[in-house]
Design a protein around this motif. Sequence first.
Motif, PDB file in Angstrom:
ATOM      1  N   ALA A 324     -14.473  -7.003  -9.877  1.00 13.37           N
ATOM      2  CA  ALA A 324     -13.956  -8.336 -10.200  1.00 13.37           C
ATOM      3  C   ALA A 324     -13.225  -8.322 -11.542  1.00 13.37           C
ATOM      4  O   ALA A 324     -12.127  -8.872 -11.678  1.00 13.37           O
ATOM      5  CB  ALA A 324     -15.092  -9.353 -10.219  1.00 13.37           C
ATOM      6  N   LEU A 325     -13.833  -7.689 -12.535  1.00 16.50           N
ATOM      7  CA  LEU A 325     -13.201  -7.636 -13.861  1.00 16.50           C
ATOM      8  C   LEU A 325     -11.918  -6.806 -13.827  1.00 16.50           C
ATOM      9  O   LEU A 325     -10.891  -7.200 -14.401  1.00 16.50           O
ATOM     10  CB  LEU A 325     -14.180  -7.053 -14.879  1.00 16.50           C
ATOM     11  CG  LEU A 325     -15.399  -7.929 -15.209  1.00 16.50           C
ATOM     12  CD1 LEU A 325     -16.394  -7.162 -16.069  1.00 16.50           C
ATOM     13  CD2 LEU A 325     -14.982  -9.212 -15.906  1.00 16.50           C
ATOM     14  N   ALA A 326     -11.960  -5.659 -13.141  1.00 19.34           N
ATOM     15  CA  ALA A 326     -10.768  -4.827 -13.042  1.00 19.34           C
ATOM     16  C   ALA A 326      -9.649  -5.556 -12.311  1.00 19.34           C
ATOM     17  O   ALA A 326      -8.471  -5.455 -12.686  1.00 19.34           O
ATOM     18  CB  ALA A 326     -11.102  -3.510 -12.336  1.00 19.34           C
ATOM     19  N   THR A 327     -10.014  -6.306 -11.283  1.00 19.13           N
ATOM     20  CA  THR A 327      -9.020  -7.081 -10.537  1.00 19.13           C
ATOM     21  C   THR A 327      -8.287  -8.042 -11.453  1.00 19.13           C
ATOM     22  O   THR A 327      -7.046  -8.139 -11.434  1.00 19.13           O
ATOM     23  CB  THR A 327      -9.690  -7.862  -9.394  1.00 19.13           C
ATOM     24  OG1 THR A 327     -10.228  -6.948  -8.444  1.00 19.13           O
ATOM     25  CG2 THR A 327      -8.695  -8.785  -8.695  1.00 19.13           C
ATOM     26  N   ASP A 328      -9.025  -8.758 -12.278  1.00 28.36           N
ATOM     27  CA  ASP A 328      -8.392  -9.766 -13.136  1.00 28.36           C
ATOM     28  C   ASP A 328      -7.615  -9.135 -14.282  1.00 28.36           C
ATOM     29  O   ASP A 328      -6.610  -9.692 -14.738  1.00 28.36           O
ATOM     30  CB  ASP A 328      -9.444 -10.749 -13.646  1.00 28.36           C
ATOM     31  CG  ASP A 328      -9.953 -11.635 -12.529  1.00 28.36           C
ATOM     32  OD1 ASP A 328      -9.204 -11.845 -11.557  1.00 28.36           O
ATOM     33  OD2 ASP A 328     -11.098 -12.105 -12.604  1.00 28.36           O
ATOM     34  N   VAL A 329      -8.044  -7.969 -14.764  1.00 28.67           N
ATOM     35  CA  VAL A 329      -7.261  -7.247 -15.769  1.00 28.67           C
ATOM     36  C   VAL A 329      -5.928  -6.806 -15.162  1.00 28.67           C
ATOM     37  O   VAL A 329      -4.864  -6.949 -15.785  1.00 28.67           O
ATOM     38  CB  VAL A 329      -8.055  -6.038 -16.298  1.00 28.67           C
ATOM     39  CG1 VAL A 329      -7.141  -5.108 -17.100  1.00 28.67           C
ATOM     40  CG2 VAL A 329      -9.209  -6.505 -17.177  1.00 28.67           C
ATOM     41  N   LEU A 330      -5.971  -6.295 -13.931  1.00 26.75           N
ATOM     42  CA  LEU A 330      -4.734  -5.867 -13.266  1.00 26.75           C
ATOM     43  C   LEU A 330      -3.837  -7.066 -12.958  1.00 26.75           C
ATOM     44  O   LEU A 330      -2.606  -6.966 -13.041  1.00 26.75           O
ATOM     45  CB  LEU A 330      -5.062  -5.094 -11.987  1.00 26.75           C
ATOM     46  CG  LEU A 330      -5.719  -3.720 -12.203  1.00 26.75           C
ATOM     47  CD1 LEU A 330      -6.139  -3.110 -10.884  1.00 26.75           C
ATOM     48  CD2 LEU A 330      -4.773  -2.779 -12.950  1.00 26.75           C
ATOM     49  N   ARG A 331      -4.421  -8.193 -12.601  1.00 22.39           N
ATOM     50  CA  ARG A 331      -3.623  -9.408 -12.392  1.00 22.39           C
ATOM     51  C   ARG A 331      -2.942  -9.827 -13.696  1.00 22.39           C
ATOM     52  O   ARG A 331      -1.764 -10.193 -13.710  1.00 22.39           O
ATOM     53  CB  ARG A 331      -4.524 -10.536 -11.884  1.00 22.39           C
ATOM     54  CG  ARG A 331      -4.888 -10.431 -10.407  1.00 22.39           C
ATOM     55  CD  ARG A 331      -5.966 -11.416 -10.048  1.00 22.39           C
ATOM     56  NE  ARG A 331      -6.196 -11.490  -8.610  1.00 22.39           N
ATOM     57  CZ  ARG A 331      -7.306 -11.964  -8.052  1.00 22.39           C
ATOM     58  NH1 ARG A 331      -8.294 -12.419  -8.819  1.00 22.39           N
ATOM     59  NH2 ARG A 331      -7.427 -11.998  -6.742  1.00 22.39           N
ATOM     60  N   ALA A 332      -3.704  -9.778 -14.777  1.00 25.91           N
ATOM     61  CA  ALA A 332      -3.121 -10.121 -16.083  1.00 25.91           C
ATOM     62  C   ALA A 332      -1.953  -9.190 -16.399  1.00 25.91           C
ATOM     63  O   ALA A 332      -0.922  -9.616 -16.929  1.00 25.91           O
ATOM     64  CB  ALA A 332      -4.192 -10.040 -17.170  1.00 25.91           C
ATOM     65  N   GLY A 333      -2.110  -7.901 -16.058  1.00 27.21           N
ATOM     66  CA  GLY A 333      -1.039  -6.952 -16.294  1.00 27.21           C
ATOM     67  C   GLY A 333       0.208  -7.271 -15.485  1.00 27.21           C
ATOM     68  O   GLY A 333       1.330  -7.163 -15.990  1.00 27.21           O
ATOM     69  N   GLU A 334       0.022  -7.684 -14.237  1.00 29.06           N
ATOM     70  CA  GLU A 334       1.178  -8.058 -13.405  1.00 29.06           C
ATOM     71  C   GLU A 334       1.899  -9.272 -13.999  1.00 29.06           C
ATOM     72  O   GLU A 334       3.135  -9.352 -13.981  1.00 29.06           O
ATOM     73  CB  GLU A 334       0.734  -8.355 -11.974  1.00 29.06           C
ATOM     74  CG  GLU A 334       0.186  -7.163 -11.213  1.00 29.06           C
ATOM     75  CD  GLU A 334       1.255  -6.150 -10.844  1.00 29.06           C
ATOM     76  OE1 GLU A 334       2.454  -6.396 -11.113  1.00 29.06           O
ATOM     77  OE2 GLU A 334       0.891  -5.098 -10.291  1.00 29.06           O
ATOM     78  N   LEU A 335       1.136 -10.220 -14.518  1.00 27.41           N
ATOM     79  CA  LEU A 335       1.756 -11.400 -15.124  1.00 27.41           C
ATOM     80  C   LEU A 335       2.495 -11.031 -16.411  1.00 27.41           C
ATOM     81  O   LEU A 335       3.580 -11.538 -16.685  1.00 27.41           O
ATOM     82  CB  LEU A 335       0.690 -12.466 -15.399  1.00 27.41           C
ATOM     83  CG  LEU A 335       0.049 -13.104 -14.159  1.00 27.41           C
ATOM     84  CD1 LEU A 335      -1.061 -14.068 -14.571  1.00 27.41           C
ATOM     85  CD2 LEU A 335       1.081 -13.832 -13.319  1.00 27.41           C
ATOM     86  N   GLU A 336       1.911 -10.131 -17.200  1.00 32.07           N
ATOM     87  CA  GLU A 336       2.589  -9.675 -18.412  1.00 32.07           C
ATOM     88  C   GLU A 336       3.891  -8.968 -18.054  1.00 32.07           C
ATOM     89  O   GLU A 336       4.933  -9.172 -18.699  1.00 32.07           O
ATOM     90  CB  GLU A 336       1.668  -8.743 -19.199  1.00 32.07           C
ATOM     91  CG  GLU A 336       0.491  -9.459 -19.859  1.00 32.07           C
ATOM     92  CD  GLU A 336      -0.466  -8.495 -20.532  1.00 32.07           C
ATOM     93  OE1 GLU A 336      -0.083  -7.319 -20.728  1.00 32.07           O
ATOM     94  OE2 GLU A 336      -1.601  -8.905 -20.850  1.00 32.07           O
ATOM     95  N   ALA A 337       3.844  -8.142 -17.012  1.00 30.06           N
ATOM     96  CA  ALA A 337       5.047  -7.436 -16.579  1.00 30.06           C
ATOM     97  C   ALA A 337       6.110  -8.404 -16.082  1.00 30.06           C
ATOM     98  O   ALA A 337       7.311  -8.110 -16.168  1.00 30.06           O
ATOM     99  CB  ALA A 337       4.694  -6.436 -15.471  1.00 30.06           C
ATOM    100  N   ALA A 338       5.684  -9.556 -15.573  1.00 34.30           N
ATOM    101  CA  ALA A 338       6.620 -10.558 -15.068  1.00 34.30           C
ATOM    102  C   ALA A 338       7.144 -11.476 -16.171  1.00 34.30           C
ATOM    103  O   ALA A 338       7.891 -12.417 -15.886  1.00 34.30           O
ATOM    104  CB  ALA A 338       5.940 -11.392 -13.985  1.00 34.30           C
TER     105      ALA A 338
END
Length: 393
Positions: A324-338
Amino acid sequence: MNSSDFFTDKDIDILISVTLSKPVAGAEADKVKIQRADTGFQIARFKGPQVFHQNADADAVRKLLNDMTAHWFHTVDARTENGTITILTSKKGKTTVLRKPAAGSGNQPKSPLQQLTAVPHNRTKNYIIPEGKPVLFLEKLGVMTSTGAVHAQKYDKFRQINRFLEYVDDILPVLEDTDGRPLRVIDFGCGKAYLTFALYYYLVEIRGLTADVFGLDLKKQVIEDCGKLAENCGYNGLHFSTGDIAAYREGAAADDTVDLVITLHACDTATDYALAYAVEHGARAILSVPCCQHELNTALGKTVTDAALNPMLKYGIVKERFSALATDVLRAGELEAAGYKTQLLEFIDMEGTPKNLLIRATRREGEKKAAGNPYAELQAALGVELTLGKLLR
Protein backbone atom coordinates in the motif's frame (compact mmCIF):
# COMPACT_ATOMS: atom_id res chain seq x y z
CA MET A 1 -32.81 -17.62 17.75
CA ASN A 2 -33.02 -17.08 14.00
CA SER A 3 -29.71 -15.72 12.66
CA SER A 4 -31.53 -12.82 11.04
CA ASP A 5 -32.44 -11.55 14.51
CA PHE A 6 -28.88 -10.84 15.68
CA PHE A 7 -28.40 -7.58 13.75
CA THR A 8 -31.33 -5.67 12.29
CA ASP A 9 -31.29 -3.03 9.56
CA LYS A 10 -31.58 -0.39 12.30
CA ASP A 11 -28.48 -1.81 14.02
CA ILE A 12 -26.49 -1.62 10.79
CA ASP A 13 -27.64 1.97 10.15
CA ILE A 14 -25.97 3.11 13.39
CA LEU A 15 -23.10 0.60 13.44
CA ILE A 16 -19.66 2.15 13.98
CA SER A 17 -17.44 -0.93 14.37
CA VAL A 18 -17.58 -4.59 15.34
CA THR A 19 -15.03 -7.24 16.32
CA LEU A 20 -15.71 -10.98 16.08
CA SER A 21 -13.38 -13.23 18.04
CA LYS A 22 -13.04 -16.70 19.58
CA PRO A 23 -13.75 -18.65 16.38
CA VAL A 24 -15.34 -22.08 16.31
CA ALA A 25 -13.27 -25.01 15.03
CA GLY A 26 -12.90 -24.79 11.27
CA ALA A 27 -13.92 -21.12 11.02
CA GLU A 28 -12.81 -19.29 7.88
CA ALA A 29 -10.99 -16.62 9.91
CA ASP A 30 -9.32 -16.23 13.30
CA LYS A 31 -10.83 -12.79 13.83
CA VAL A 32 -12.89 -10.31 11.84
CA LYS A 33 -13.07 -6.53 12.25
CA ILE A 34 -15.63 -4.33 10.51
CA GLN A 35 -15.35 -0.52 10.47
CA ARG A 36 -17.73 2.04 9.01
CA ALA A 37 -16.19 4.13 6.23
CA ASP A 38 -17.44 7.05 4.15
CA THR A 39 -18.76 4.83 1.37
CA GLY A 40 -19.97 1.83 3.38
CA PHE A 41 -17.93 -0.56 5.50
CA GLN A 42 -14.38 -1.93 5.51
CA ILE A 43 -13.96 -5.59 6.50
CA ALA A 44 -10.65 -7.05 7.71
CA ARG A 45 -10.38 -10.85 8.03
CA PHE A 46 -7.40 -12.15 10.01
CA LYS A 47 -6.09 -15.65 9.25
CA GLY A 48 -2.77 -16.57 10.81
CA PRO A 49 -0.20 -13.89 9.89
CA GLN A 50 -2.31 -12.64 6.99
CA VAL A 51 -5.11 -10.07 6.84
CA PHE A 52 -7.53 -9.65 3.94
CA HIS A 53 -9.49 -6.44 3.30
CA GLN A 54 -12.65 -5.75 1.38
CA ASN A 55 -15.33 -3.08 1.12
CA ALA A 56 -19.02 -3.88 1.56
CA ASP A 57 -22.36 -2.11 1.69
CA ALA A 58 -24.83 -2.22 4.59
CA ASP A 59 -26.86 -5.16 3.24
CA ALA A 60 -23.77 -7.30 2.74
CA VAL A 61 -22.45 -6.45 6.21
CA ARG A 62 -25.77 -7.32 7.87
CA LYS A 63 -25.89 -10.70 6.12
CA LEU A 64 -22.24 -11.42 6.88
CA LEU A 65 -22.54 -10.43 10.55
CA ASN A 66 -25.60 -12.56 11.14
CA ASP A 67 -24.03 -15.56 9.41
CA MET A 68 -20.71 -15.24 11.27
CA THR A 69 -22.44 -14.67 14.60
CA ALA A 70 -24.55 -17.77 14.11
CA HIS A 71 -21.84 -20.10 12.80
CA TRP A 72 -18.28 -18.82 13.15
CA PHE A 73 -17.58 -16.90 16.37
CA HIS A 74 -18.36 -17.23 20.08
CA THR A 75 -17.85 -13.52 20.88
CA VAL A 76 -19.12 -10.48 19.00
CA ASP A 77 -18.50 -6.94 20.29
CA ALA A 78 -20.23 -4.14 18.36
CA ARG A 79 -20.15 -0.38 18.91
CA THR A 80 -23.05 1.70 17.64
CA GLU A 81 -24.07 5.33 17.88
CA ASN A 82 -26.48 4.35 20.69
CA GLY A 83 -24.14 2.14 22.72
CA THR A 84 -22.72 -1.39 22.53
CA ILE A 85 -23.98 -4.84 21.56
CA THR A 86 -22.24 -7.94 22.94
CA ILE A 87 -23.25 -11.40 21.71
CA LEU A 88 -21.86 -14.45 23.51
CA THR A 89 -22.42 -17.99 22.24
CA SER A 90 -21.52 -20.96 24.44
CA LYS A 91 -19.99 -24.20 23.12
CA LYS A 92 -23.44 -25.78 23.45
CA GLY A 93 -24.94 -23.11 21.20
CA LYS A 94 -26.70 -21.00 23.85
CA THR A 95 -26.63 -17.34 22.83
CA THR A 96 -26.78 -14.29 25.10
CA VAL A 97 -27.30 -10.80 23.65
CA LEU A 98 -26.38 -7.82 25.82
CA ARG A 99 -27.28 -4.29 24.70
CA LYS A 100 -25.82 -1.42 26.71
CA PRO A 101 -26.79 2.22 26.00
CA ALA A 102 -24.05 4.80 25.59
CA ALA A 103 -23.02 6.66 28.71
CA GLY A 104 -25.10 9.77 29.14
CA SER A 105 -27.92 8.59 26.88
CA GLY A 106 -31.48 8.65 28.10
CA ASN A 107 -32.97 11.13 30.53
CA GLN A 108 -30.71 10.59 33.51
CA PRO A 109 -29.30 13.87 34.85
CA LYS A 110 -25.54 14.36 34.45
CA SER A 111 -23.27 15.41 37.27
CA PRO A 112 -21.26 18.63 36.81
CA LEU A 113 -18.17 16.54 36.00
CA GLN A 114 -20.08 14.50 33.39
CA GLN A 115 -21.36 17.69 31.79
CA LEU A 116 -17.76 18.86 31.35
CA THR A 117 -16.27 15.57 30.11
CA ALA A 118 -19.02 13.59 28.39
CA VAL A 119 -18.75 15.38 25.04
CA PRO A 120 -15.22 15.57 23.59
CA HIS A 121 -15.84 18.74 21.59
CA ASN A 122 -16.12 21.04 24.59
CA ARG A 123 -12.49 21.92 23.91
CA THR A 124 -12.13 25.24 22.07
CA LYS A 125 -11.27 24.76 18.40
CA ASN A 126 -11.41 27.26 15.56
CA TYR A 127 -13.06 25.14 12.90
CA ILE A 128 -13.76 26.39 9.38
CA ILE A 129 -17.36 25.30 9.93
CA PRO A 130 -17.79 26.29 13.58
CA GLU A 131 -19.89 24.64 16.22
CA GLY A 132 -22.97 26.50 17.41
CA LYS A 133 -23.91 27.83 13.97
CA PRO A 134 -26.61 25.71 12.28
CA VAL A 135 -25.72 24.43 8.82
CA LEU A 136 -28.60 22.91 6.87
CA PHE A 137 -26.76 20.08 5.12
CA LEU A 138 -25.09 18.99 8.39
CA GLU A 139 -28.48 18.99 10.09
CA LYS A 140 -30.00 16.89 7.29
CA LEU A 141 -27.09 14.45 7.40
CA GLY A 142 -27.49 14.01 11.16
CA VAL A 143 -24.22 15.68 12.17
CA MET A 144 -25.77 18.80 13.77
CA THR A 145 -28.95 19.74 15.53
CA SER A 146 -31.13 22.59 14.29
CA THR A 147 -29.38 24.85 16.83
CA GLY A 148 -25.88 24.04 15.53
CA ALA A 149 -24.84 21.63 18.29
CA VAL A 150 -22.80 18.67 17.04
CA HIS A 151 -24.17 15.26 17.97
CA ALA A 152 -21.63 13.51 20.23
CA GLN A 153 -21.65 10.33 18.14
CA LYS A 154 -20.98 12.35 14.96
CA TYR A 155 -18.12 14.44 16.30
CA ASP A 156 -15.47 12.34 14.53
CA LYS A 157 -17.26 13.05 11.25
CA PHE A 158 -17.43 16.76 12.13
CA ARG A 159 -13.66 16.76 12.76
CA GLN A 160 -13.04 14.93 9.49
CA ILE A 161 -15.09 17.46 7.54
CA ASN A 162 -13.20 20.39 9.02
CA ARG A 163 -9.81 18.73 8.57
CA PHE A 164 -10.65 18.14 4.92
CA LEU A 165 -11.65 21.79 4.49
CA GLU A 166 -8.33 22.86 6.01
CA TYR A 167 -6.53 21.00 3.22
CA VAL A 168 -8.79 22.67 0.64
CA ASP A 169 -8.17 26.06 2.25
CA ASP A 170 -4.40 25.51 1.89
CA ILE A 171 -4.64 25.03 -1.88
CA LEU A 172 -7.38 27.61 -2.56
CA PRO A 173 -4.89 30.23 -3.88
CA VAL A 174 -4.10 27.97 -6.85
CA LEU A 175 -7.81 27.46 -7.58
CA GLU A 176 -9.43 30.89 -7.27
CA ASP A 177 -8.40 32.48 -10.58
CA THR A 178 -10.78 30.96 -13.12
CA ASP A 179 -11.19 33.93 -15.51
CA GLY A 180 -14.80 34.42 -14.43
CA ARG A 181 -16.06 30.90 -15.01
CA PRO A 182 -17.31 28.71 -12.13
CA LEU A 183 -14.69 26.73 -10.25
CA ARG A 184 -15.17 23.11 -11.37
CA VAL A 185 -14.70 20.23 -8.93
CA ILE A 186 -15.21 16.48 -9.40
CA ASP A 187 -15.51 14.12 -6.42
CA PHE A 188 -14.94 10.57 -7.67
CA GLY A 189 -16.49 7.94 -5.39
CA CYS A 190 -18.35 10.52 -3.31
CA GLY A 191 -20.45 8.01 -1.31
CA LYS A 192 -22.90 9.73 1.02
CA ALA A 193 -21.10 12.97 0.09
CA TYR A 194 -20.50 14.49 3.53
CA LEU A 195 -17.29 16.03 2.21
CA THR A 196 -18.79 16.95 -1.17
CA PHE A 197 -21.52 18.97 0.52
CA ALA A 198 -18.96 20.48 2.90
CA LEU A 199 -16.73 21.52 0.00
CA TYR A 200 -19.60 23.18 -1.86
CA TYR A 201 -20.71 24.98 1.32
CA TYR A 202 -17.15 26.16 1.95
CA LEU A 203 -16.55 27.43 -1.59
CA VAL A 204 -19.94 29.09 -2.09
CA GLU A 205 -21.27 30.05 1.35
CA ILE A 206 -18.01 30.78 3.16
CA ARG A 207 -15.66 31.91 0.38
CA GLY A 208 -18.34 33.47 -1.85
CA LEU A 209 -17.11 31.76 -5.02
CA THR A 210 -19.15 30.41 -7.90
CA ALA A 211 -18.61 26.69 -8.10
CA ASP A 212 -19.79 23.70 -10.12
CA VAL A 213 -19.28 20.62 -7.95
CA PHE A 214 -20.00 17.13 -9.30
CA GLY A 215 -20.13 13.88 -7.31
CA LEU A 216 -19.90 10.42 -8.91
CA ASP A 217 -20.57 7.08 -7.25
CA LEU A 218 -21.75 3.58 -8.13
CA LYS A 219 -24.57 3.41 -5.58
CA LYS A 220 -27.78 4.55 -7.28
CA GLN A 221 -29.90 5.04 -4.15
CA VAL A 222 -27.15 6.97 -2.37
CA ILE A 223 -26.75 9.26 -5.38
CA GLU A 224 -30.50 9.85 -5.60
CA ASP A 225 -30.56 10.80 -1.91
CA CYS A 226 -27.63 13.18 -2.42
CA GLY A 227 -29.39 14.84 -5.34
CA LYS A 228 -32.56 15.38 -3.31
CA LEU A 229 -30.57 16.83 -0.40
CA ALA A 230 -28.70 19.24 -2.71
CA GLU A 231 -32.04 20.40 -4.12
CA ASN A 232 -33.56 20.81 -0.63
CA CYS A 233 -30.56 22.87 0.46
CA GLY A 234 -30.79 25.10 -2.60
CA TYR A 235 -27.30 24.13 -3.80
CA ASN A 236 -27.84 24.80 -7.50
CA GLY A 237 -24.23 24.20 -8.43
CA LEU A 238 -23.99 20.79 -6.76
CA HIS A 239 -24.83 17.77 -8.90
CA PHE A 240 -24.58 13.99 -8.59
CA SER A 241 -24.57 11.08 -10.99
CA THR A 242 -24.29 7.30 -10.86
CA GLY A 243 -21.32 5.85 -12.68
CA ASP A 244 -17.98 4.07 -12.72
CA ILE A 245 -14.80 6.14 -12.51
CA ALA A 246 -13.01 4.25 -15.29
CA ALA A 247 -16.01 4.54 -17.61
CA TYR A 248 -16.37 8.25 -16.82
CA ARG A 249 -12.73 8.81 -17.76
CA GLU A 250 -13.13 6.87 -21.01
CA GLY A 251 -16.21 8.86 -22.00
CA ALA A 252 -14.91 12.30 -21.04
CA ALA A 253 -14.44 14.87 -23.76
CA ALA A 254 -10.83 15.83 -24.44
CA ASP A 255 -11.55 19.48 -23.65
CA ASP A 256 -13.24 18.83 -20.29
CA THR A 257 -12.18 21.48 -17.79
CA VAL A 258 -11.59 20.60 -14.14
CA ASP A 259 -9.86 22.58 -11.41
CA LEU A 260 -9.92 20.19 -8.45
CA VAL A 261 -10.26 16.39 -8.45
CA ILE A 262 -11.10 14.61 -5.21
CA THR A 263 -11.03 10.88 -4.65
CA LEU A 264 -11.54 9.67 -1.09
CA HIS A 265 -11.47 5.91 -0.47
CA ALA A 266 -11.96 4.96 -4.11
CA CYS A 267 -11.08 1.27 -4.02
CA ASP A 268 -7.86 -0.11 -5.52
CA THR A 269 -7.27 0.96 -9.15
CA ALA A 270 -10.34 3.26 -9.16
CA THR A 271 -7.97 5.76 -7.55
CA ASP A 272 -5.61 5.40 -10.52
CA TYR A 273 -8.37 6.15 -13.03
CA ALA A 274 -9.37 9.25 -11.05
CA LEU A 275 -5.76 10.46 -10.87
CA ALA A 276 -5.27 9.77 -14.58
CA TYR A 277 -8.37 11.81 -15.41
CA ALA A 278 -7.06 14.68 -13.28
CA VAL A 279 -3.70 14.71 -15.06
CA GLU A 280 -5.17 14.29 -18.54
CA HIS A 281 -7.55 17.22 -18.06
CA GLY A 282 -5.06 19.53 -16.38
CA ALA A 283 -6.57 19.66 -12.89
CA ARG A 284 -4.84 22.38 -10.93
CA ALA A 285 -5.10 20.42 -7.67
CA ILE A 286 -5.76 16.85 -6.52
CA LEU A 287 -6.79 15.52 -3.10
CA SER A 288 -6.78 11.72 -2.87
CA VAL A 289 -7.07 9.28 0.04
CA PRO A 290 -6.45 5.87 -1.56
CA CYS A 291 -8.05 2.69 -0.27
CA CYS A 292 -7.64 -1.07 -0.64
CA GLN A 293 -4.46 -0.98 -2.73
CA HIS A 294 -4.56 -4.63 -3.82
CA GLU A 295 -2.91 -4.35 -7.23
CA LEU A 296 0.73 -4.39 -6.13
CA ASN A 297 0.09 -6.83 -3.27
CA THR A 298 -1.51 -9.26 -5.71
CA ALA A 299 1.20 -8.82 -8.35
CA LEU A 300 4.15 -9.35 -6.01
CA GLY A 301 5.34 -12.89 -5.44
CA LYS A 302 7.48 -14.01 -2.54
CA THR A 303 10.53 -12.55 -4.24
CA VAL A 304 11.16 -9.40 -6.28
CA THR A 305 13.95 -8.14 -8.53
CA ASP A 306 15.82 -6.53 -5.63
CA ALA A 307 16.47 -9.29 -3.09
CA ALA A 308 16.94 -6.69 -0.34
CA LEU A 309 13.16 -6.16 -0.39
CA ASN A 310 12.27 -9.84 0.00
CA PRO A 311 11.98 -9.70 3.83
CA MET A 312 9.13 -7.19 3.34
CA LEU A 313 7.19 -9.90 1.52
CA LYS A 314 7.66 -12.71 4.05
CA TYR A 315 4.78 -11.83 6.38
CA GLY A 316 1.32 -11.28 4.90
CA ILE A 317 0.34 -8.27 6.98
CA VAL A 318 3.71 -6.56 6.38
CA LYS A 319 3.54 -7.32 2.66
CA GLU A 320 0.08 -5.77 2.45
CA ARG A 321 1.11 -2.57 4.26
CA PHE A 322 4.37 -2.34 2.33
CA SER A 323 2.46 -2.75 -0.94
CA ALA A 324 0.00 0.00 0.00
CA LEU A 325 2.77 2.44 0.92
CA ALA A 326 4.83 1.59 -2.16
CA THR A 327 1.75 2.03 -4.34
CA ASP A 328 1.16 5.55 -3.07
CA VAL A 329 4.84 6.50 -3.36
CA LEU A 330 4.79 5.35 -7.00
CA ARG A 331 1.54 7.27 -7.58
CA ALA A 332 3.16 10.38 -6.13
CA GLY A 333 6.07 9.84 -8.50
CA GLU A 334 3.75 9.63 -11.51
CA LEU A 335 2.11 12.90 -10.47
CA GLU A 336 5.50 14.57 -10.02
CA ALA A 337 6.52 13.37 -13.47
CA ALA A 338 3.29 14.86 -14.84
CA GLY A 339 4.22 18.29 -13.47
CA TYR A 340 2.66 18.32 -10.00
CA LYS A 341 4.12 19.28 -6.65
CA THR A 342 3.09 16.30 -4.54
CA GLN A 343 2.87 15.67 -0.79
CA LEU A 344 1.88 12.63 1.26
CA LEU A 345 0.09 13.77 4.42
CA GLU A 346 -1.92 12.35 7.31
CA PHE A 347 -5.60 13.01 6.76
CA ILE A 348 -7.17 12.26 10.15
CA ASP A 349 -6.28 10.18 13.21
CA MET A 350 -5.93 6.42 12.77
CA GLU A 351 -8.98 5.96 15.03
CA GLY A 352 -11.12 7.60 12.37
CA THR A 353 -10.18 5.30 9.49
CA PRO A 354 -7.48 2.71 8.77
CA LYS A 355 -6.83 4.46 5.43
CA ASN A 356 -5.60 7.94 6.29
CA LEU A 357 -2.78 8.79 3.88
CA LEU A 358 -3.65 11.82 1.76
CA ILE A 359 -2.00 12.55 -1.58
CA ARG A 360 -2.13 16.31 -2.17
CA ALA A 361 -0.89 17.56 -5.52
CA THR A 362 -0.86 21.01 -7.12
CA ARG A 363 0.11 21.62 -10.73
CA ARG A 364 3.42 23.37 -11.31
CA GLU A 365 2.75 26.09 -13.87
CA GLY A 366 5.28 26.59 -16.64
CA GLU A 367 7.59 23.75 -15.63
CA LYS A 368 8.69 21.05 -18.05
CA LYS A 369 7.35 17.61 -17.21
CA ALA A 370 9.80 14.93 -16.17
CA ALA A 371 10.64 12.12 -18.58
CA GLY A 372 9.32 9.40 -16.26
CA ASN A 373 8.53 8.37 -12.71
CA PRO A 374 11.28 9.72 -10.42
CA TYR A 375 10.92 6.53 -8.41
CA ALA A 376 11.56 4.31 -11.42
CA GLU A 377 14.28 2.43 -9.50
CA LEU A 378 11.72 1.38 -6.87
CA GLN A 379 9.35 0.32 -9.63
CA ALA A 380 12.11 -1.68 -11.28
CA ALA A 381 13.06 -3.31 -7.99
CA LEU A 382 9.46 -4.44 -7.53
CA GLY A 383 9.20 -5.54 -11.15
CA VAL A 384 5.67 -4.17 -11.59
CA GLU A 385 4.19 -1.18 -13.42
CA LEU A 386 1.01 0.09 -11.77
CA THR A 387 -2.23 1.06 -13.49
CA LEU A 388 -1.64 4.80 -13.17
CA GLY A 389 1.63 4.57 -15.06
CA LYS A 390 0.04 2.49 -17.80
CA LEU A 391 -2.85 4.94 -18.16
CA LEU A 392 -0.59 7.97 -18.40
CA ARG A 393 1.69 6.30 -20.96
